[in-house]
Design a protein around this motif. Sequence first.
Motif, PDB file in Angstrom:
ATOM      1  N   UNK A  20       1.084  11.199   7.854  1.00 13.93           N
ATOM      2  CA  UNK A  20       1.377  11.081   6.437  1.00 13.93           C
ATOM      3  C   UNK A  20       1.276   9.641   5.979  1.00 13.93           C
ATOM      4  N   UNK A  21       1.253   9.460   4.646  1.00  7.86           N
ATOM      5  CA  UNK A  21       1.118   8.112   4.114  1.00  7.86           C
ATOM      6  C   UNK A  21       2.284   7.218   4.448  1.00  7.86           C
ATOM      7  N   UNK A  22       3.516   7.732   4.323  1.00  8.47           N
ATOM      8  CA  UNK A  22       4.694   6.916   4.626  1.00  8.47           C
ATOM      9  C   UNK A  22       4.713   6.521   6.093  1.00  8.47           C
ATOM     10  N   UNK A  23       4.315   7.434   6.957  1.00 11.52           N
ATOM     11  CA  UNK A  23       4.300   7.140   8.388  1.00 11.52           C
ATOM     12  C   UNK A  23       3.231   6.100   8.721  1.00 11.52           C
ATOM     13  N   UNK A  24       2.064   6.215   8.063  1.00  2.76           N
ATOM     14  CA  UNK A  24       1.005   5.245   8.311  1.00  2.76           C
ATOM     15  C   UNK A  24       1.429   3.844   7.895  1.00  2.76           C
ATOM     16  N   UNK A  25       2.267   3.765   6.862  1.00  2.00           N
ATOM     17  CA  UNK A  25       2.772   2.457   6.455  1.00  2.00           C
ATOM     18  C   UNK A  25       3.521   1.768   7.590  1.00  2.00           C
ATOM     19  N   UNK A  26       4.245   2.549   8.405  1.00  2.38           N
ATOM     20  CA  UNK A  26       4.966   1.950   9.530  1.00  2.38           C
ATOM     21  C   UNK A  26       3.993   1.280  10.496  1.00  2.38           C
ATOM     22  N   UNK A  27       2.884   1.950  10.762  1.00  2.00           N
ATOM     23  CA  UNK A  27       1.878   1.371  11.660  1.00  2.00           C
ATOM     24  C   UNK A  27       1.299   0.101  11.045  1.00  2.00           C
ATOM     25  N   UNK A  28       0.937   0.182   9.761  1.00  2.00           N
ATOM     26  CA  UNK A  28       0.359  -0.984   9.093  1.00  2.00           C
ATOM     27  C   UNK A  28       1.315  -2.176   9.135  1.00  2.00           C
ATOM     28  N   UNK A  29       2.588  -1.914   8.836  1.00  2.00           N
ATOM     29  CA  UNK A  29       3.579  -2.996   8.823  1.00  2.00           C
ATOM     30  C   UNK A  29       3.841  -3.541  10.221  1.00  2.00           C
ATOM     31  N   UNK A  30       3.850  -2.653  11.214  1.00  4.17           N
ATOM     32  CA  UNK A  30       4.089  -3.093  12.589  1.00  4.17           C
ATOM     33  C   UNK A  30       3.037  -4.101  13.038  1.00  4.17           C
ATOM     34  N   UNK A  83       1.254   9.302  15.554  1.00  6.40           N
ATOM     35  CA  UNK A  83       1.127   7.856  15.388  1.00  6.40           C
ATOM     36  C   UNK A  83       1.899   7.057  16.441  1.00  6.40           C
ATOM     37  N   UNK A  84       2.532   7.745  17.388  1.00  6.58           N
ATOM     38  CA  UNK A  84       3.257   7.037  18.447  1.00  6.58           C
ATOM     39  C   UNK A  84       2.344   6.086  19.226  1.00  6.58           C
ATOM     40  N   UNK A  85       1.142   6.521  19.650  1.00  7.72           N
ATOM     41  CA  UNK A  85       0.285   5.589  20.396  1.00  7.72           C
ATOM     42  C   UNK A  85      -0.079   4.339  19.589  1.00  7.72           C
ATOM     43  N   UNK A  86      -0.327   4.500  18.281  1.00  8.30           N
ATOM     44  CA  UNK A  86      -0.683   3.336  17.457  1.00  8.30           C
ATOM     45  C   UNK A  86       0.488   2.363  17.346  1.00  8.30           C
ATOM     46  N   UNK A  87       1.697   2.885  17.231  1.00  6.73           N
ATOM     47  CA  UNK A  87       2.870   2.014  17.170  1.00  6.73           C
ATOM     48  C   UNK A  87       3.077   1.276  18.485  1.00  6.73           C
ATOM     49  N   UNK A  88       2.938   1.994  19.578  1.00  7.69           N
ATOM     50  CA  UNK A  88       3.144   1.355  20.870  1.00  7.69           C
ATOM     51  C   UNK A  88       2.046   0.343  21.173  1.00  7.69           C
ATOM     52  N   UNK A  89       0.816   0.604  20.669  1.00 11.82           N
ATOM     53  CA  UNK A  89      -0.253  -0.380  20.821  1.00 11.82           C
ATOM     54  C   UNK A  89       0.064  -1.660  20.046  1.00 11.82           C
ATOM     55  N   UNK A  90       0.865  -1.515  18.975  1.00  7.88           N
ATOM     56  CA  UNK A  90       1.296  -2.680  18.199  1.00  7.88           C
ATOM     57  C   UNK A  90       2.525  -3.346  18.803  1.00  7.88           C
ATOM     58  N   UNK A  91       2.980  -2.866  19.967  1.00  5.13           N
ATOM     59  CA  UNK A  91       4.112  -3.472  20.655  1.00  5.13           C
ATOM     60  C   UNK A  91       5.463  -2.964  20.213  1.00  5.13           C
ATOM     61  N   UNK A  92       5.495  -1.787  19.579  1.00  7.34           N
ATOM     62  CA  UNK A  92       6.737  -1.238  19.053  1.00  7.34           C
ATOM     63  C   UNK A  92       7.222  -0.107  19.957  1.00  7.34           C
ATOM     64  N   UNK A  93       8.416  -0.234  20.460  1.00  5.32           N
ATOM     65  CA  UNK A  93       9.017   0.813  21.283  1.00  5.32           C
ATOM     66  C   UNK A  93       9.436   1.974  20.394  1.00  5.32           C
ATOM     67  N   UNK A  94       9.224   3.226  20.846  1.00  4.42           N
ATOM     68  CA  UNK A  94       9.573   4.405  20.061  1.00  4.42           C
ATOM     69  C   UNK A  94      10.606   5.254  20.786  1.00  4.42           C
ATOM     70  N   UNK A  95      11.451   5.926  20.006  1.00  2.00           N
ATOM     71  CA  UNK A  95      12.498   6.806  20.525  1.00  2.00           C
ATOM     72  C   UNK A  95      12.420   8.131  19.781  1.00  2.00           C
ATOM     73  N   UNK A  96      12.264   9.228  20.496  1.00  2.00           N
ATOM     74  CA  UNK A  96      12.289  10.551  19.874  1.00  2.00           C
ATOM     75  C   UNK A  96      13.712  11.091  19.931  1.00  2.00           C
ATOM     76  N   UNK A  97      14.269  11.415  18.772  1.00  2.00           N
ATOM     77  CA  UNK A  97      15.646  11.918  18.686  1.00  2.00           C
ATOM     78  C   UNK A  97      15.714  13.435  18.722  1.00  2.00           C
ATOM     79  N   UNK A  98      14.571  14.086  18.614  1.00  2.00           N
ATOM     80  CA  UNK A  98      14.561  15.545  18.487  1.00  2.00           C
ATOM     81  C   UNK A  98      14.617  16.255  19.817  1.00  2.00           C
ATOM     82  N   UNK A  99      13.936  17.390  19.887  1.00  2.00           N
ATOM     83  CA  UNK A  99      14.002  18.225  21.072  1.00  2.00           C
ATOM     84  C   UNK A  99      14.945  19.385  20.826  1.00  2.00           C
TER      85      UNK A  99
END
Length: 386
Positions: A30-40, A62-78
């Motif tokens: 989504x657009x809002x999610x892509x903004x996170x990658x752009x900002x990262x 978008x998890x791989x793109x964030x991690x490629x930008x050096x951002x650690x991700x945490x999934x709260x779901x499941x």
Amino acid sequence: MTGPEGGAAGSADGAPRARVLWLAKGLGRGGAEQLLVNCARHADTGRYEIEVAYVLPWKDALVPALEAAGVRTHCLGGAPGALWPWRLRALLAERRYDLVHSHMPVPAVAARLLALGRRSPRVVHTEHNVWERYRPATRWANALTYRRNDAVIAVSHAVADSIKQRRPAMARPSAAGPARLTVVHHGPDLGGAPQGPAARAAARTELGLPPDALVIGTVGNLTAKKDQATLLAAFEQLRSAHPRAVLVLIGAGPLEQQLRSLAGESVVFAGSRPDVPALLPGLDVFTLSSRQEGLPVALMEAMTSGLPSVVTRVGGMPEVLDDGEQGFLVPPGDPAALAAAFGRLAADRGLRERLGAAARERSKGFDVAGAQRSVEQVYARVLLQR
């Protein structure tokens, strides 16, 4: 939890980095999610150690793109997903963030309620949509907890106005300093995106489009908010005068089968794509038929790609596109007006080229790096309150 372990390294001036958590509902396309990658990609990592937490495990494109930008991700779901607020609380206790920056209303409500106490993180929220879009329960929960925000960022003036109508105090300066509501126009991050005739030919080959067809395209989730049903009706009207026109819908969503049943000939459902910047050169006209918007990244990407656009006069879109200058603005829910604007562009290649060139020129003001600096200025202000 995935990604590298964050360190405790300091900034260039010797101060320790502030640990920041970006909180989202999902990390789909989504657009809002892509903004996170752009900002990262443009974050000041010397001052801020940024991590991302998200709720919906199946929205992780978008998890791989964030991690490629050096951002650690945490999934709260499941399973069971209802436990995610407790997982968020545990994460806040474990990682001891200095600031939580929420990007969706439901996770934001949880963050505001959990970030309490003397050593709790500061809370910043970005509002991506006008409040009228939210369901009543979400709108009420958002409103009741809004005062716990230390600062609010709106992606457009239209979004900011919708906040002021619901929460007038957000617009007023406090005794402690400037107003807590800041408008930041984010931009796309299209560095290195292909352009020119070769890019156009490659995009059309990828989408299976005729090289000489007039191609109108849209990018967005297939939802009621985006109102692709009106777009399909407008395109059917256009085809009576321009039978070789093709409509491309890039995106996926719950209304896909319904929209397929409404689509006539020469409509391509391209699905959710990771390569949208590479596909835009294959279009002649970009469009959004939305009934509600904040400020869509897709429109700014299209303008940066040099496309004339036909979009509805909603949300922040009139803030970046002037009617008759970079494209056309039409009323929402009006297939005839949408078709008429398509017809003007379909009949006049010179007009398409002039509006597209003006759109590219206008897009030079879309600065994702500058937007991230503005966000970080908000961080610096609220962290001084700790």
